[in-house]
Scaffold this active site. Sequence first.
Site, PDB file in Angstrom:
ATOM      1  N   LYS A 279       0.838  -1.201   0.000  1.00  0.00           N
ATOM      2  CA  LYS A 279       0.000   0.000   0.000  1.00  0.00           C
ATOM      3  C   LYS A 279       0.872   1.251   0.000  1.00  0.00           C
ATOM      4  CE  LYS A 279      -4.037  -1.691   2.604  1.00  0.00           C
ATOM      5  NZ  LYS A 279      -5.033  -1.515   1.536  1.00  0.00           N
ATOM      6  N   ARG A 353     -10.495 -11.432   1.876  1.00  0.00           N
ATOM      7  CA  ARG A 353     -11.297 -12.523   1.326  1.00  0.00           C
ATOM      8  C   ARG A 353     -10.573 -13.866   1.427  1.00  0.00           C
ATOM      9  NH1 ARG A 353     -11.565  -9.355  -4.290  1.00  0.00           N
ATOM     10  NH2 ARG A 353     -11.233  -7.662  -2.809  1.00  0.00           N
TER      11      ARG A 353
HETATM   12  N1  BES Z   1      -8.227  -3.582   4.271  1.00  0.00           N
HETATM   13  C1  BES Z   1      -8.385  -3.202   2.916  1.00  0.00           C
HETATM   14  C2  BES Z   1      -9.686  -2.452   2.663  1.00  0.00           C
HETATM   15  C3  BES Z   1      -9.785  -1.078   3.265  1.00  0.00           C
HETATM   16  C4  BES Z   1      -9.429   0.015   2.522  1.00  0.00           C
HETATM   17  C5  BES Z   1     -10.277  -0.897   4.526  1.00  0.00           C
HETATM   18  C6  BES Z   1      -9.541   1.280   3.060  1.00  0.00           C
HETATM   19  C7  BES Z   1     -10.412   0.365   5.067  1.00  0.00           C
HETATM   20  C8  BES Z   1     -10.040   1.454   4.326  1.00  0.00           C
HETATM   21  C9  BES Z   1      -8.370  -4.414   2.015  1.00  0.00           C
HETATM   22  O1  BES Z   1      -7.592  -5.482   2.454  1.00  0.00           O
HETATM   23  C10 BES Z   1      -7.821  -3.974   0.710  1.00  0.00           C
HETATM   24  O2  BES Z   1      -6.683  -3.633   0.676  1.00  0.00           O
HETATM   25  N2  BES Z   1      -8.658  -3.987  -0.321  1.00  0.00           N
HETATM   26  C11 BES Z   1      -8.262  -3.569  -1.607  1.00  0.00           C
HETATM   27  C12 BES Z   1      -8.756  -4.591  -2.609  1.00  0.00           C
HETATM   28  C13 BES Z   1      -8.194  -4.416  -3.984  1.00  0.00           C
HETATM   29  C14 BES Z   1      -6.725  -4.759  -3.976  1.00  0.00           C
HETATM   30  C15 BES Z   1      -8.946  -5.301  -4.912  1.00  0.00           C
HETATM   31  C16 BES Z   1      -8.875  -2.201  -1.877  1.00  0.00           C
HETATM   32  O3  BES Z   1     -10.006  -1.959  -1.426  1.00  0.00           O
HETATM   33  O4  BES Z   1      -8.207  -1.367  -2.459  1.00  0.00           O
HETATM   34 MN    MN Z   2      -5.584  -5.288   1.809  1.00  0.00          MN
END
Ligand code: BES
Ligand code: MN
Length: 506
Positions: A279, A353
């Site tokens: 990230k 997931r």
């Molecule tokens: N934990 C994150 C989702 C999230 C994002 C929670 C912002 C709270 C605030 C999750 O694991 C994630 O990183 N999701 C990605 C999925 C994508 C890679 C398909 C996302 O939402 O960007």
């Molecule tokens: Mn994630």
Amino acid sequence: MQFSTRSGNPVRARTHCLVLTVLGDYLGATAREVDKASKRALSRVLKRGDIEGKAGQTLILHDVPGVAAQRVMLLGLGDPKKLDAAKLGTALRALASALGRTRAKSALVCLDGVAPPGEDAEWSHTMLAEALESSTYRYDDMRGTPPANGPTLETVEVLAADRDAAQTASDALTAGSALAAGLNLAKDLGNTPANICTPTYLATAARDLARTYQRLKTTVVEEKEMRELGMGALLSVGAGSNEPSKLVVMEYKGGPKGDAPHAIVGKGITFDTGGISLKGPATMYEMIYDMCGAASVIGTMKTVAELELPINVLGVVASAENMPSASATRPGDVVKTMSGQTVEILNTDAEGRLVLCDALTYIAKYEPKTVVDIATLTGAIVTALGAHATGLFANDDGLADDLLDAGTRSLDRAWRLPIWEDYQSSLRSPSADMANVGGPGAGSITAACFLARFTKSYRWAHLDCAGTAYRSGTARASTGRPVPLLVQYLRDRAAESAEGQPRTRR
Ligand code: BES
Ligand code: MN
Ligand code: ZN
């Protein structure tokens, strides 16, 4: 905080704060009595216009003549014809914070049986206790010197007209404080930083709960057993971390022996760096909250045990830390899930997931009546619904309606989105049974569609609380959501099993 009920003349009550209602231009029933005893002191205040009686307005009066209480607080509820659950909730939270700004140690609250349409005074007193207990919540564990001037309110009484009203109010206050206890536990776990709140820490919190409540049993599936069970997806997420992953299973037995449980399953990523699909740094620290689904499960189990609900509930936490390292899962790796289906991991940041799918397969052996998973699963749900509603997805309309209803009644709302077959094709993989990410659109839906492939044998719903479980920014904090929704849902199921029939929906 101690809650109790009281009858008799409120004018003579030796309390630090007597709370009375103002409905728009009118004084509430008890306020009118107090007005008489005080030679119309309250009417005069109303006339001067410092309080208009709008929902959530408060005004504190000291040393009102003819009244034994140190203070009288007027609480606006607005026009009674326009009163609804949201307004009353706002008013009760305003009452709690106004009381918190005084040094009062005791209060006597007179709501005169006020309730939103379709509810009764029980609802209002539950919400009152929840609001009061929640308003004193602070997270100070990480401070070197805890701030002085903590909350002073210790005892709260509620005025009840007769014995029946007293019993209902007393039960409602108990329910509200039990809910607050679960909420506060969920907030504490959510707020605890990831160097302390590890998967092991979550497992310990669940074990501690089982020590407190006799009807609760906690067991932990360790990595070795996960390997034997074939949980390749769950294991792939923690592969880059030094912290061992944990699958925590909490069994609450309050219902008939052998009765199928209602299951709640939480995403417990104690820190989500994204893994090798790292990230950006701007708000990565927010990913300490990526275990808020798990926290809501543990908090809900606390409330369920505290209330001794007469049903069986299975609480499961799928926990891992998502880190990049030489042993981390790579984009392009293919893993085999416990279900036998294989997954091509195109993005290691879509890890929620992956831990959930194996947990959802694991619990099928309990033959649950219903399954609800709770996860801070996608950033896309924040785009879609913001901070107000939790995203709801379900393979069963009745279950979806029960959850929407529970969210409305508990002021912890959810909103349903589709998981139509049409969306499934975006998860296609050239080599494996599926990819772990879909295309650029509908990210929350394709995430839910992924989970749907593992939940075909039971009635299932998924709550995406990425927008609701915590607040961002300098006042960032865990909210404990959706504990109120989950507790309401389970209390409704308990009421239903006591009646032996489904609760009629409004
Ligand atoms: N934990 C994150 C989702 C999230 C994002 C929670 C912002 C709270 C605030 C999750 O694991 C994630 O990183 N999701 C990605 C999925 C994508 C890679 C398909 C996302 O939402 O960007
Ligand atoms: Mn994630
Ligand atoms: Zn995550």
